[in-house]
Design an enzyme around this catalytic site. Structure first.
Site, PDB file in Angstrom:
ATOM      1  N   LYS A  80      -0.478  -6.655  -4.967  1.00 26.72           N
ATOM      2  CA  LYS A  80      -1.421  -5.762  -4.300  1.00 26.72           C
ATOM      3  C   LYS A  80      -2.749  -6.490  -4.155  1.00 26.72           C
ATOM      4  O   LYS A  80      -3.063  -7.378  -4.963  1.00 26.72           O
ATOM      5  CB  LYS A  80      -1.621  -4.503  -5.159  1.00 26.72           C
ATOM      6  CG  LYS A  80      -2.141  -3.310  -4.400  1.00 26.72           C
ATOM      7  CD  LYS A  80      -1.040  -2.514  -3.747  1.00 26.72           C
ATOM      8  CE  LYS A  80      -1.604  -1.358  -2.952  1.00 26.72           C
ATOM      9  NZ  LYS A  80      -0.556  -0.543  -2.338  1.00 26.72           N
ATOM     10  N   GLY A 181      -4.627  15.965   0.846  1.00 29.12           N
ATOM     11  CA  GLY A 181      -4.876  14.764   1.653  1.00 29.12           C
ATOM     12  C   GLY A 181      -3.981  14.734   2.877  1.00 29.12           C
ATOM     13  O   GLY A 181      -2.766  14.571   2.772  1.00 29.12           O
ATOM     14  N   VAL A 182      -4.604  14.926   4.043  1.00 32.06           N
ATOM     15  CA  VAL A 182      -3.807  14.928   5.283  1.00 32.06           C
ATOM     16  C   VAL A 182      -4.297  13.801   6.194  1.00 32.06           C
ATOM     17  O   VAL A 182      -4.654  14.005   7.338  1.00 32.06           O
ATOM     18  CB  VAL A 182      -3.823  16.311   5.983  1.00 32.06           C
ATOM     19  CG1 VAL A 182      -2.932  17.277   5.239  1.00 32.06           C
ATOM     20  CG2 VAL A 182      -5.243  16.885   6.092  1.00 32.06           C
ATOM     21  N   GLY A 183      -4.290  12.592   5.615  1.00 29.64           N
ATOM     22  CA  GLY A 183      -4.633  11.383   6.374  1.00 29.64           C
ATOM     23  C   GLY A 183      -3.389  10.868   7.081  1.00 29.64           C
ATOM     24  O   GLY A 183      -2.591  11.639   7.613  1.00 29.64           O
ATOM     25  N   VAL A 185      -0.439   9.539   6.052  1.00 25.16           N
ATOM     26  CA  VAL A 185       0.864  10.040   5.603  1.00 25.16           C
ATOM     27  C   VAL A 185       0.890  11.566   5.634  1.00 25.16           C
ATOM     28  O   VAL A 185       1.857  12.180   6.116  1.00 25.16           O
ATOM     29  CB  VAL A 185       1.193   9.548   4.173  1.00 25.16           C
ATOM     30  CG1 VAL A 185       2.537  10.097   3.719  1.00 25.16           C
ATOM     31  CG2 VAL A 185       1.203   8.031   4.117  1.00 25.16           C
ATOM     32  N   TYR A 187      -0.644  13.735   7.403  1.00 21.73           N
ATOM     33  CA  TYR A 187      -0.509  14.312   8.750  1.00 21.73           C
ATOM     34  C   TYR A 187       0.950  14.271   9.210  1.00 21.73           C
ATOM     35  O   TYR A 187       1.504  15.256   9.702  1.00 21.73           O
ATOM     36  CB  TYR A 187      -1.397  13.541   9.739  1.00 21.73           C
ATOM     37  CG  TYR A 187      -1.117  13.912  11.175  1.00 21.73           C
ATOM     38  CD1 TYR A 187      -1.640  15.081  11.721  1.00 21.73           C
ATOM     39  CD2 TYR A 187      -0.308  13.104  11.979  1.00 21.73           C
ATOM     40  CE1 TYR A 187      -1.357  15.441  13.033  1.00 21.73           C
ATOM     41  CE2 TYR A 187      -0.014  13.452  13.287  1.00 21.73           C
ATOM     42  CZ  TYR A 187      -0.547  14.621  13.808  1.00 21.73           C
ATOM     43  OH  TYR A 187      -0.253  14.984  15.098  1.00 21.73           O
TER      44      TYR A 187
HETATM   45  P1  NAD Z   1      -5.374   7.881   4.192  1.00 23.27           P
HETATM   46  O1  NAD Z   1      -6.657   7.265   3.712  1.00 23.27           O
HETATM   47  O2  NAD Z   1      -5.023   7.819   5.619  1.00 23.27           O
HETATM   48  O3  NAD Z   1      -5.347   9.438   3.782  1.00 23.27           O
HETATM   49  C1  NAD Z   1      -5.855   9.932   2.583  1.00 23.27           C
HETATM   50  C2  NAD Z   1      -6.481  11.287   2.899  1.00 23.27           C
HETATM   51  O4  NAD Z   1      -6.905  11.861   1.669  1.00 23.27           O
HETATM   52  C3  NAD Z   1      -7.698  11.180   3.811  1.00 23.27           C
HETATM   53  O5  NAD Z   1      -7.593  12.141   4.856  1.00 23.27           O
HETATM   54  C4  NAD Z   1      -8.861  11.505   2.864  1.00 23.27           C
HETATM   55  O6  NAD Z   1      -9.940  12.135   3.540  1.00 23.27           O
HETATM   56  C5  NAD Z   1      -8.193  12.423   1.883  1.00 23.27           C
HETATM   57  N1  NAD Z   1      -8.872  12.554   0.602  1.00 23.27           N
HETATM   58  C6  NAD Z   1      -9.584  11.631  -0.089  1.00 23.27           C
HETATM   59  N2  NAD Z   1     -10.040  12.158  -1.236  1.00 23.27           N
HETATM   60  C7  NAD Z   1      -9.575  13.425  -1.279  1.00 23.27           C
HETATM   61  C8  NAD Z   1      -9.704  14.493  -2.213  1.00 23.27           C
HETATM   62  N3  NAD Z   1     -10.394  14.355  -3.350  1.00 23.27           N
HETATM   63  N4  NAD Z   1      -9.100  15.669  -1.943  1.00 23.27           N
HETATM   64  C9  NAD Z   1      -8.393  15.846  -0.800  1.00 23.27           C
HETATM   65  N5  NAD Z   1      -8.256  14.873   0.140  1.00 23.27           N
HETATM   66  C10 NAD Z   1      -8.849  13.692  -0.109  1.00 23.27           C
HETATM   67  O7  NAD Z   1      -4.228   7.248   3.264  1.00 23.27           O
HETATM   68  P2  NAD Z   1      -2.666   7.300   3.525  1.00 23.27           P
HETATM   69  O8  NAD Z   1      -2.241   6.035   4.161  1.00 23.27           O
HETATM   70  O9  NAD Z   1      -2.298   8.599   4.128  1.00 23.27           O
HETATM   71  O10 NAD Z   1      -2.131   7.238   2.015  1.00 23.27           O
HETATM   72  C11 NAD Z   1      -2.238   8.366   1.158  1.00 23.27           C
HETATM   73  C12 NAD Z   1      -1.733   8.001  -0.233  1.00 23.27           C
HETATM   74  O11 NAD Z   1      -0.356   7.581  -0.147  1.00 23.27           O
HETATM   75  C13 NAD Z   1      -2.455   6.833  -0.919  1.00 23.27           C
HETATM   76  O12 NAD Z   1      -2.461   7.039  -2.308  1.00 23.27           O
HETATM   77  C14 NAD Z   1      -1.589   5.623  -0.595  1.00 23.27           C
HETATM   78  O13 NAD Z   1      -1.731   4.587  -1.543  1.00 23.27           O
HETATM   79  C15 NAD Z   1      -0.225   6.259  -0.677  1.00 23.27           C
HETATM   80  N6  NAD Z   1       0.780   5.542   0.100  1.00 23.27           N
HETATM   81  C16 NAD Z   1       0.610   5.366   1.433  1.00 23.27           C
HETATM   82  C17 NAD Z   1       1.583   4.699   2.171  1.00 23.27           C
HETATM   83  C18 NAD Z   1       1.451   4.511   3.665  1.00 23.27           C
HETATM   84  O14 NAD Z   1       2.468   4.191   4.311  1.00 23.27           O
HETATM   85  N7  NAD Z   1       0.265   4.716   4.244  1.00 23.27           N
HETATM   86  C19 NAD Z   1       2.733   4.209   1.525  1.00 23.27           C
HETATM   87  C20 NAD Z   1       2.896   4.436   0.157  1.00 23.27           C
HETATM   88  C21 NAD Z   1       1.893   5.102  -0.553  1.00 23.27           C
END
Ligand code: NAD
Length: 357
Positions: A80, A181-183, A185, A187
């Site tokens: 990482k 968290g609706v970023g 993933v 969403y």
């Molecule tokens: P992202 O940054 O796109 O989304 C995270 C969301 O969480 C954002 O909308 C952010 O505003 C929100 N957030 C932050 N702090 C918060 C809080 N205290 N309360 C509520 N919402 C909050 O990230 P992502 O790519 O969607 O990944 C989300 C999680 O999944 C991370 O932990 C990441 O490591 C894990 N993950 C992601 C992937 C991937 O394919 N993107 C794969 C494996 C694991």
């Protein structure tokens, strides 16, 4: 404190500290294990309070990648990278070129990709410097680019397997699912759950991200302080780690915790607290492997969406097997998953025969 004495240090093979004054890059790359192949894992850009916090994060996350890649059956080890986001060093081509040089200097022992705070476009800039990067291509028919829809698909399938174990049916229709968290993933997960007829309750610090899912999928928004304890069937942490802990567990009403976030548990022992409370935990690195499966296939080349879908289908089967073993041994699911992953890595160390580089 020396890295070797750090509580999260787990015999990592290498930890690299990189500073590039010209671009402002401050980054740490941790290679936990290359027993199964090159250490693969995304790059996170985050505003850490200090470098100790960044080191803690990269040590934990890289170990999680070893376990994730092992259980997902990938010929990859675990690594990482974390970039310390600082106001005086915003995202720039220079910054990602410097990061690319750091990755390249490791000679293919580390393969990078997107994580929190990093977009496909950023990794495409890294790709200008080094081939040891994935999650960059946007070709049609073949897999590539943003891993998050694949991560969401794995979580969705894993939720169905978890529902079957707890409620006796894979049907998610009518279940109340709370998503923190609706970023990227979150969403995509909302989209799949909405299509399946689940009821969505969501929280996010970003108003724009929240509005997207309330408008498109009729999700109900609640405050970030109340999402973990909301009345629901499944709780899905999809923001950041360390949210399932001694403080939050007594308030959790869900029967299942199944989300994409890495390192959801505050401590390993919190898995037992969940089990004692009658809550089924889908171990994070098992359920969220869809994205790494997709980007690993992109890196190797030639995989179609169909191939990746079939591999991601295995996530649900692996979870069901872990749940069955957890019930037999009366151990928490995270402990069972760790043991499975550790035995795969141990076997690889003996044979050292599964490298792709
Ligand atoms: P992202 O940054 O796109 O989304 C995270 C969301 O969480 C954002 O909308 C952010 O505003 C929100 N957030 C932050 N702090 C918060 C809080 N205290 N309360 C509520 N919402 C909050 O990230 P992502 O790519 O969607 O990944 C989300 C999680 O999944 C991370 O932990 C990441 O490591 C894990 N993950 C992601 C992937 C991937 O394919 N993107 C794969 C494996 C694991």
């Amino acid at each position: 404190m020396s890295v070797f004495d750090h509580p999260e240090f787990d015999h990592h093979e290498a930890v690299h500290f990189i500073e590039d004054a010209a671009s402002g890059l401050n980054c740490i790359i941790a290679l936990h294990s290359t027993a199964l192949g090159p250490a693969a894992g995304g790059c996170r850009r985050w505003q850490y309070a200090n470098s100790t916090e960044a080191l803690t994060d990269v040590l934990r996350l890289s170990r999680g990648m070893t376990y994730k890649n092992a259980i997902a059956g990938l010929p990859l080890g675990g690594g990482k990278a974390v970039i310390m986001a600082r106001d005086e060093a915003p995202k720039s081509r220079e910054l990602f070129h410097a990061f690319g040089r750091a990755v390249h200097s490791l000679d293919g022992t580390y393969i990078t990709a997107e994580d929190v705070g990093i977009a496909v476009g950023d990794m495409q800039v890294v790709r200008e410097i080094t081939p040891y990067v994935t999650g960059v291509s946007e070709q049609s028919r073949l897999v590539g680019g943003d891993p998050s829809p694949w991560t969401a698909l794995g979580v969705f399938n894993g939720m169905a397997a978890s529902a079957e174990h707890v409620f006796g049916t894979r049907e998610l229709k009518g279940l109340r699912v709370a998503i923190q968290g609706v970023g990227h993933v979150g969403y995509q997960l909302c989209k799949l759950l909405h299509a399946a007829g689940a009821e969505l309750i969501v929280a996010d610090v970003s108003r724009d991200n929240l509005r997207r899912v309330t408008d498109e999928f009729g999700a109900t928004a609640v405050g970030i302080e109340s999402i973990l304890g909301v009345d629901c069937d499944i709780l899905s942490p999809c923001a950041l780690g360390n949210v399932i802990n001694q403080q939050s567990i007594p308030g959790i009403k869900a029967k299942i915790v199944a989300g994409a976030a890495n390192n959801q548990l505050g401590r390993d022992a919190d898995g037992k607290l969940l089990r004692d409370a009658g809550i089924l935990l889908a171990p994070d690195y098992v359920i969220n492997a869809g994205g790494i499966i997709a980007v690993a296939r992109e890196y190797v080349g030639g995989a179609t969406e169909q191939v990746v879908r079939e591999e991601i289908d295995q996530i649900a089967k692996r979870l069901s097997a872990i749940y069955a073993r957890s019930d037999e041994s009366n151990e928490s699911t995270n402990v069972v998953a760790d043991r499975v992953a550790e035995s795969i890595v141990r076997e690889a160390k003996k044979t050292d025969s599964r490298r792709i580089a």
